[in-house]
Motif scaffolding. Structure first.
Motif, mmCIF file in Angstrom:
data_model
loop_
_atom_site.group_PDB
_atom_site.id
_atom_site.type_symbol
_atom_site.label_atom_id
_atom_site.label_comp_id
_atom_site.label_asym_id
_atom_site.label_seq_id
_atom_site.Cartn_x
_atom_site.Cartn_y
_atom_site.Cartn_z
ATOM 1 N N GLU A 94 0.755 -1.272 0.011
ATOM 2 C CA GLU A 94 0.006 0.154 0.139
ATOM 3 C C GLU A 94 0.852 1.366 0.060
ATOM 4 O O GLU A 94 2.058 1.270 0.736
ATOM 5 N N ALA A 95 0.510 2.132 -0.779
ATOM 6 C CA ALA A 95 1.292 3.515 -0.712
ATOM 7 C C ALA A 95 0.973 4.327 0.624
ATOM 8 O O ALA A 95 -0.068 4.076 1.120
ATOM 9 N N PHE A 96 2.054 4.876 1.145
ATOM 10 C CA PHE A 96 1.883 5.386 2.457
ATOM 11 C C PHE A 96 1.093 6.601 2.405
ATOM 12 O O PHE A 96 0.310 6.666 3.569
ATOM 13 N N GLU A 97 0.868 7.200 1.306
ATOM 14 C CA GLU A 97 -0.142 8.389 1.236
ATOM 15 C C GLU A 97 -1.430 7.864 1.449
ATOM 16 O O GLU A 97 -2.554 8.501 1.901
ATOM 17 N N ASP A 98 -1.726 6.551 1.306
ATOM 18 C CA ASP A 98 -3.191 5.926 1.313
ATOM 19 C C ASP A 98 -3.265 5.323 2.711
ATOM 20 O O ASP A 98 -4.436 4.888 2.984
ATOM 21 N N SER A 99 -2.157 4.899 3.383
ATOM 22 C CA SER A 99 -2.400 4.172 4.667
ATOM 23 C C SER A 99 -3.307 4.658 5.710
ATOM 24 O O SER A 99 -3.909 3.949 6.310
ATOM 25 N N CYS A 100 -3.487 5.880 5.966
ATOM 26 C CA CYS A 100 -4.376 6.556 6.906
ATOM 27 C C CYS A 100 -5.744 6.340 6.732
ATOM 28 O O CYS A 100 -6.577 6.395 7.437
ATOM 29 N N PRO A 184 2.404 -5.134 18.359
ATOM 30 C CA PRO A 184 2.307 -5.271 20.017
ATOM 31 C C PRO A 184 0.811 -5.698 20.271
ATOM 32 O O PRO A 184 0.710 -5.849 21.388
ATOM 33 N N LYS A 185 0.025 -5.615 19.406
ATOM 34 C CA LYS A 185 -1.272 -5.667 19.973
ATOM 35 C C LYS A 185 -2.026 -7.202 19.334
ATOM 36 O O LYS A 185 -2.545 -7.772 20.243
ATOM 37 N N CYS A 186 -1.948 -7.454 18.215
ATOM 38 C CA CYS A 186 -2.340 -8.798 17.730
ATOM 39 C C CYS A 186 -1.268 -10.019 18.012
ATOM 40 O O CYS A 186 -1.652 -11.311 17.596
ATOM 41 N N GLN A 187 0.069 -9.509 18.025
ATOM 42 C CA GLN A 187 1.191 -10.415 18.158
ATOM 43 C C GLN A 187 1.383 -11.236 16.831
ATOM 44 O O GLN A 187 2.096 -12.366 16.802
ATOM 45 N N SER A 188 0.773 -10.654 15.641
ATOM 46 C CA SER A 188 1.110 -11.176 14.473
ATOM 47 C C SER A 188 2.571 -11.023 13.948
ATOM 48 O O SER A 188 3.294 -9.848 14.364
ATOM 49 N N ALA A 198 6.167 5.373 11.073
ATOM 50 C CA ALA A 198 4.723 4.802 11.532
ATOM 51 C C ALA A 198 3.967 3.948 10.349
ATOM 52 O O ALA A 198 4.651 4.021 9.270
ATOM 53 N N MET A 199 3.322 2.962 10.989
ATOM 54 C CA MET A 199 2.697 2.237 9.952
ATOM 55 C C MET A 199 1.413 1.843 10.451
ATOM 56 O O MET A 199 1.115 1.920 11.614
ATOM 57 N N ARG A 200 0.687 1.039 9.867
ATOM 58 C CA ARG A 200 -0.506 0.400 10.616
ATOM 59 C C ARG A 200 -0.411 -0.957 10.297
ATOM 60 O O ARG A 200 0.219 -1.468 9.280
ATOM 61 N N THR A 206 -4.036 -1.796 13.758
ATOM 62 C CA THR A 206 -3.259 -0.958 14.899
ATOM 63 C C THR A 206 -2.511 -0.011 14.259
ATOM 64 O O THR A 206 -1.361 -0.397 13.420
ATOM 65 N N ALA A 207 -2.368 1.342 14.646
ATOM 66 C CA ALA A 207 -1.075 2.112 14.635
ATOM 67 C C ALA A 207 -0.142 2.037 15.185
ATOM 68 O O ALA A 207 -0.267 1.956 16.276
ATOM 69 N N ILE A 208 1.016 1.921 14.634
ATOM 70 C CA ILE A 208 2.498 1.553 15.025
ATOM 71 C C ILE A 208 3.332 2.686 14.913
ATOM 72 O O ILE A 208 3.548 3.068 13.862
#
Length: 215
Positions: A94-100, A184-188, A198-200, A206-208
Motif C-alpha cells: 500500500e502507498a504510504f499516502e493511502d495508509s491513513c 504489539p497488539k495482535c502478536q502477528s 509509522a505504519m498500520r 493498529t497504528a504503530i
C-alpha cells in the motif's frame, strides 16, 4: 515464465501503474485478476484459485477503491486466504499516502510494504519481483542435468543433477528481507518494508510508531 498473482481493484490505477513499472524490466509476469471481473461473473472462484496455485507469490495491492466496497474487501481477503492455504508468499502493498485511510485487514501475510512513489521504491519493488524469476534457474538445471546424463548413468547423473540444484539456488536473485515485526497488539509476525517511522498493522489495523533509540 514465472508469475505473481496481483489481488487488487482495477480502479486503483495509481499504485497498479507503479507496480507494473516494477514488473516491466523483469521476466516475471503480473497475473492481474480484477475483483470487478469476479463480481461481474466473467471469472469464477475456481479459475482464481487455479491462477493463485500457478503463481509463485501473491501481491495484495490496497488502495482507496479496494477499501471503498465491502465485496471487494471480502474477495481480497478470500484470495489471500487461499494463497496462504497453498503455501504462497503473501505481500501486502500500500502507498504510504493511502495508509491513513485504509482499514482492510489481511490475516495471512509474510511481508508488508508501505511505499512511496519514488525511484528508490520503484527499484526496491523491482528487486522483490525479480526474486521470483525462475528462468535462470530453469536454464541452469537444464544444462547441468544434461551434463550429468553425458557423464553416464548412476552416480554421474546424480552428481550432475545435484550441481544443477546448487547452481540454480545461487543464480536466484534475493528478495529484500525487510525487518521482522511482532505487532504489539495482535502478536502477528511478519516482515516490514517501510521508510517512515509509522505504519498500520495490516492484520489488526493498529497504528504503530517507532521511536528512535535513546543515547
Amino acid at each position: 515464465m514465472s508469475q505473481i498473482f496481483i489481488s487488487h481493484s482495477a480502479k486503483d490505477t495509481k499504485p497498479l501503474e507503479f507496480l507494473n513499472r516494477a514488473f516491466a524490466t523483469t521476466n516475471v509476469q503480473a497475473k492481474h485478476e480484477e475483483i470487478e471481473a469476479i463480481v461481474s461473473g466473467t471469472r469464477s472462484a475456481l479459475q482464481i484459485r487455479t491462477d493463485i496455485n500457478a503463481s509463485r507469490a501473491i501481491m495484495v495491492v490496497l488502495g482507496p477503491h479496494a477499501q471503498a466496497l465491502k465485496h471487494t474487501r471480502d474477495w481480497i481477503v478470500w484470495e489471500s486466504g487461499n494463497a496462504s492455504g497453498l503455501g504462497k508468499d503473501i505481500w501486502v502493498l500500500e502507498a504510504f499516502e493511502d495508509s491513513c485511510n485504509l482499514s482492510i485487514v489481511i490475516p495471512h501475510l509474510r511481508h508488508y510494504v508501505s511505499f512511496d512513489y519514488t525511484d528508490p521504491w520503484l527499484i526496491y519493488l523491482r528487486n522483490i519481483v525479480a526474486s521470483y524469476d525462475d528462468s535462470q534457474a530453469i536454464k541452469t538445471l537444464a544444462v547441468t542435468t544434461g551434463l550429468g546424463a553425458l557423464i553416464g548413468e548412476g552416480p554421474g547423473a546424480l552428481i550432475g543433477g545435484g550441481i544443477g540444484l546448487l547452481l540454480a539456488a545461487n543464480s536466484q536473485p534475493k528478495a529484500p528481507t525487510g525487518f521482522p515485526l511482532t505487532c504489539p497488539k495482535c502478536q502477528s509476525i511478519y516482515n516490514i518494508h517501510i521508510s517512515t517511522a509509522a505504519m498500520r498493522c495490516p492484520v489488526c489495523n493498529t497504528a504503530i510508531r517507532f521511536e528512535a533509540p535513546t543515547q
